[in-house]
Scaffold this active site. Structure first.
Site, PDB file in Angstrom:
ATOM      1  N   ALA A 146       0.813  -1.214   0.000  1.00  0.00           N
ATOM      2  CA  ALA A 146       0.000   0.000   0.000  1.00  0.00           C
ATOM      3  C   ALA A 146       0.845   1.261   0.000  1.00  0.00           C
ATOM      4  O   ALA A 146       0.485   2.276  -0.607  1.00  0.00           O
ATOM      5  CB  ALA A 146      -0.929  -0.001   1.211  1.00  0.00           C
ATOM      6  N   GLU A 147       1.984   1.228   0.685  1.00  0.00           N
ATOM      7  CA  GLU A 147       2.818   2.418   0.817  1.00  0.00           C
ATOM      8  C   GLU A 147       3.651   2.697  -0.425  1.00  0.00           C
ATOM      9  O   GLU A 147       3.715   3.838  -0.904  1.00  0.00           O
ATOM     10  CB  GLU A 147       3.738   2.277   2.033  1.00  0.00           C
ATOM     11  N   SER A 148       4.333   1.682  -0.939  1.00  0.00           N
ATOM     12  CA  SER A 148       5.317   1.937  -1.995  1.00  0.00           C
ATOM     13  C   SER A 148       5.246   0.977  -3.169  1.00  0.00           C
ATOM     14  O   SER A 148       6.034   1.110  -4.099  1.00  0.00           O
ATOM     15  CB  SER A 148       6.731   1.841  -1.399  1.00  0.00           C
TER      16      SER A 148
END
Length: 250
Positions: A146-148
């Site tokens: 989800a982040e990167s």
């Protein structure tokens, strides 16, 4: 500023290594132009999450298949001009920019139930962090995704770095010297995630909301903040969590 440059994307098989190196689902070759004309929509009357506004393309490139090509290269030309491009320079030093966390786009057209997973990369690092901080490895993978989208060199416009997009202050607090080092980043991000889970009594929704918007904001609203970006992020992390749990148990 190079906002009119186009790039073609070659069709490739969808596997973990190619996804790490090049992007996501294979596409037929298409021409894409960095532009500021792709609008973000948001329901009226809903507060926006505070953000840093970029003067260059903040929306990335969206393919006809709904795959967000969010990698943009920043580098300085020999004449001193700063360039933001969708093509990796061959000779200059460069940084890779992500303009938002991968799962925060409110109007994302990615099918989060079908987007390819990253089950193989950083197996040892994820397992060590999960054991050390008593976390589900599937949750760590879901947050990284989800982040990167598993980009080691990801750098947000707000300064968050690496796989789990650690802000400088958080990285320092978690004992991370080099946030672009995968092992350190996963360990630090997992430690922070474990602290948030402890703070919010094991509630994954609130811990993920705090990871995205900050624990103070979650406490202020006594729940998931009414930011569309944060609400989308929490929902997508939970989708990815269930998918990683299923994939890792098979």
């Amino acid at each position: 500023m190079n906002q009119g440059k186009t790039t073609s994307v070659n069709d490739q098989p969808a596997n973990d290594q190619w996804l790490l190196d090049a992007g996501f689902v294979g596409e037929t070759p298409q021409q894409r132009t960095l532009t500021n004309d792709y609008p973000l929509t948001q329901p009226s009357g809903v507060p926006s999450k505070p953000r840093v506004k970029a003067l260059y393309s903040e929306n990335g490139i969206v393919s006809d298949f709904g795959v967000e090509k969010r990698k943009v290269y920043q580098y300085k030309q020999t004449n001193g001009v700063m360039v933001f491009s969708d093509q990796q320079p061959s000779h200059q030093d460069f940084q890779v920019l992500l303009y938002e966390c991968f799962a925060c786009r409110v109007d994302s057209v990615i099918d989060w139930y079908k987007i390819p997973l990253f089950t193989s990369p950083f197996t040892t690092d994820v397992a060590l962090a999960a054991r050390q901080y008593q976390l589900d490895p599937a949750l760590i993978r879901a947050v990284i995704h989800a982040e990167s989208a598993f980009k080691m060199r990801a750098l947000s416009k707000a300064g968050a770095k690496g796989l789990m997009q650690l802000m400088p202050g958080t990285a320092k607090d978690m004992g991370v010297d080099d946030p672009f080092n995968a092992q350190q980043n996963i360990r630090g991000g997992s430690r922070y995630l474990a602290q948030l889970l402890s703070q919010f009594d094991g509630d994954i929704d609130l811990a993920c909301a705090a990871y995205n918007a900050g624990p103070t904001t979650v406490m202020q609203y006594s729940g998931i903040p009414p930011y569309p970006e944060t609400q989308a992020y929490v929902m997508r992390v939970k989708i990815l969590l269930k998918r990683y749990q299923k994939a890792l148990s098979s």
